[in-house]
Enzyme design. Structure first.
Site, short mmCIF file in Angstrom:
data_model
loop_
_atom_site.label_atom_id
_atom_site.label_comp_id
_atom_site.label_asym_id
_atom_site.label_seq_id
_atom_site.Cartn_x
_atom_site.Cartn_y
_atom_site.Cartn_z
N THR A 194 0.82 -1.21 0.00
CA THR A 194 0.00 0.00 0.00
C THR A 194 0.85 1.26 0.00
OG1 THR A 194 -1.87 -1.08 1.09
CG2 THR A 194 -1.71 1.31 1.31
N THR A 214 -0.16 -8.96 5.89
CA THR A 214 -1.09 -8.81 4.77
C THR A 214 -1.76 -7.43 4.69
OG1 THR A 214 -2.63 -10.11 6.16
CG2 THR A 214 -1.56 -11.24 4.34
N GLY A 241 -10.91 5.54 7.38
CA GLY A 241 -9.88 4.66 7.92
C GLY A 241 -9.65 3.43 7.07
N LEU A 268 1.14 3.20 10.09
CA LEU A 268 2.15 4.04 9.45
C LEU A 268 3.22 3.14 8.83
CD1 LEU A 268 2.60 6.66 12.32
CD2 LEU A 268 1.37 7.02 10.16
N HIS A 315 20.57 29.40 11.67
CA HIS A 315 19.71 30.53 11.35
C HIS A 315 20.02 31.01 9.93
CE1 HIS A 315 17.47 34.29 11.90
NE2 HIS A 315 18.50 34.90 11.33
#
Length: 468
Positions: A51, A148, A272, A319, A445
């Site tokens: 995925t 899986t 989801g 994740l 910076h």
């Protein structure tokens, strides 16, 4: 089959590890196990990379970057650059996205082959605690790793037709930019696609049942994201439960339980992802499960000693980098190395919308729950006080959560490119740094990175570029 011996003609072969699934968790386990000298078989029914590489992390971030370029073109005059935004060539966008995926896919295929992993293309099924059946043959191993993965979920009674009601898989290959879109779900997937489509020129409305967008983040981050989305013209309905959807002449009409209705050309269902485990022989082999997820201990081992499971298949953070870590942990455990359980609070999390939302550690609310209201201290640094953020014209904030007189237990950031700052943030959390210790470090910076340093200066009681 490639990358190793022909197991079809060698039924006597017993691998050290047989891995079912070649996504982030599966291929990470395979690569690490092979690196440690184990004989590995890796079985994948679709494409190596799973995925993340093909329908998730990589292609979505490519779309988000294309959207960022579109926004920069529109806003070029604000930087003194003459440019004209003429629109989105969606075929060219897909060609760019697919080129990124293709390059990484070829590299991964070469990597697996170079480690002498036996790679088998086919739909596997667990046939015993030590074997997987695939392509009419039985692949046997001393250990089996289930990896899986997951697929997009829907709601009960809500049919995804791939045309007007689509999933994230469909959205990735959509042949047009919709004029308008409803996004059902204000979590990571929902806000990322809302951000892309708005950058591409669509009118977008998000429907979220919970009180805030990005509801798993610190409430301050969610509110900053909502403010930014309002400014961008992305609409949202919060605390609004979905009641149903119907087709109209030109698209769809979504109804909410509060009586409101929203019309658009299409609706993305982003509620989801659920585990891929049905019909794969897991229950028959005695593997403990809950709502489709495979249950594991802190070492990713199931109740069956020879079987481990990793990635989206188990109820941990969905994740890719968590899958990598779990796969590596399992490979090292099987190889006999000493392993340390994963601290999931210490995993960096990034939502790549515009602006980005990045965090590591726990929220202020969770910290108060764990330590008590009077034991939690917070500090904020607004990016308006950061030179590089001013140059980029991005707004946002870094918020720190500290246990009083103790370590920083949460870092929460909103703003462009904040995902690139989460690396230092995870070191601060995982090494249990005190604000005074981070304040001693000198940050370059002008960078956005110094905003993280400035937030720690403030928490240490010596703020520089912000008000006391």
């Amino acid at each position: 089959m490639h990358g190793g011996r022909d197991v079809a003609n060698d039924a006597s072969t017993v691998f050290d590890v047989v891995i079912l699934g070649g996504g982030s968790g599966g291929y990470a386990a395979a690569l690490r196990a092979a690196q440690l000298g184990l004989q590995v078989a890796l079985i994948e029914k679709n494409k190596l990379g799973g995925t993340c590489l093909h329908q998730g992390c990589i292609p979505t971030k490519a779309l988000l970057h294309a959207g960022e370029v579109a926004d920069q073109t529109r806003e070029a005059a604000g930087f003194g650059v003459k440019a004209v935004f003429e629109g989105i060539d969606i075929n060219a966008v897909h060609a760019y996205k697919d080129g990124v995926v293709s390059g990484l896919y070829k590299g991964l295929q070469g990597l697996v082959a170079s480690r002498k992993i036996t790679y088998i293309e086919g739909e596997g099924r667990l046939s015993s605690p030590t074997s997987v059946d695939v392509n009419g043959q039985r692949i046997t191993g001393r250990h089996v790793v289930l990896a899986t993965g997951s697929v997009p979920k829907s709601l009960p009674g809500l049919a995804i037709d791939g045309n007007r009601v689509i999933s994230s898989d469909h959205a990735l290959t959509l042949d047009r930019v919709p004029k308008s879109a409803i996004v059902l779900g204000g979590g990571v997937i929902g806000v990322e696609f809302a951000s892309v489509w708005k950058s591409f020129g669509a009118e977008v409305t998000i429907i979220e049942a919970l009180p805030h967008l990005a509801p798993l983040e610190d409430e301050n981050s969610s509110k900053l994201l909502e403010r930014a989305f309002r400014k961008r013209g992305i609409k949202f309905e919060l605390g609004a439960r979905f009641a149903g959807v119907e087709y109209t002449e030109t698209g769809v009409r979504a109804s909410l339980e509060n009586g409101k209705q929203v019309e658009a050309e299409l609706m993305l269902v982003a509620v989801g992802r659920g585990p891929v485990s049905s019909g794969l022989g897991y229950e028959e082999a005695g593997v403990a499960m809950d709502r489709g997820y495979v249950l594991v201990d802190e070492y990713c081992q199931t109740n069956v000693p020879t079987i481990s499971a990793v990635g989206d298949l188990i109820p941990t953070l969905q994740l890719a980098h968590v899958g990598f870590a779990e796969g590596i942990l399992v490979a090292e455990r099987i190889a006999g190395l000493k392993v340390v359980p994963i601290d999931y609070d210490g995993v960096p999390r990034v939502t790549y919308c515009n602006p980005e939302v990045a965090s590591v550690g726990i929220t202020e609310a969770k910290a108060k729950e764990l330590y008590g209201d009077d034991k939690v201290v917070t500090a904020k640094f607004n990016l308006a006080g950061n030179g590089k953020s001013k140059i980029l014209k991005t707004a946002g904030e870094i918020k720190l959560v500290q246990v009083k007189d103790g370590a920083v237990v949460g870092v929460h950031m909103v703003g462009e490119r904040m995902g690139e700052q989460v690396g230092e943030a995870q070191l601060i959390y995982n090494w249990e740094a005190l604000p005074a210790e981070v304040a001693q470090l000198i940050h370059a910076h002008p960078t956005q990175n110094e905003a993280l340093g400035e937030a720690h200066l403030a928490l240490a009681g010596k703020p520089l570029h912000n008000h006391d």
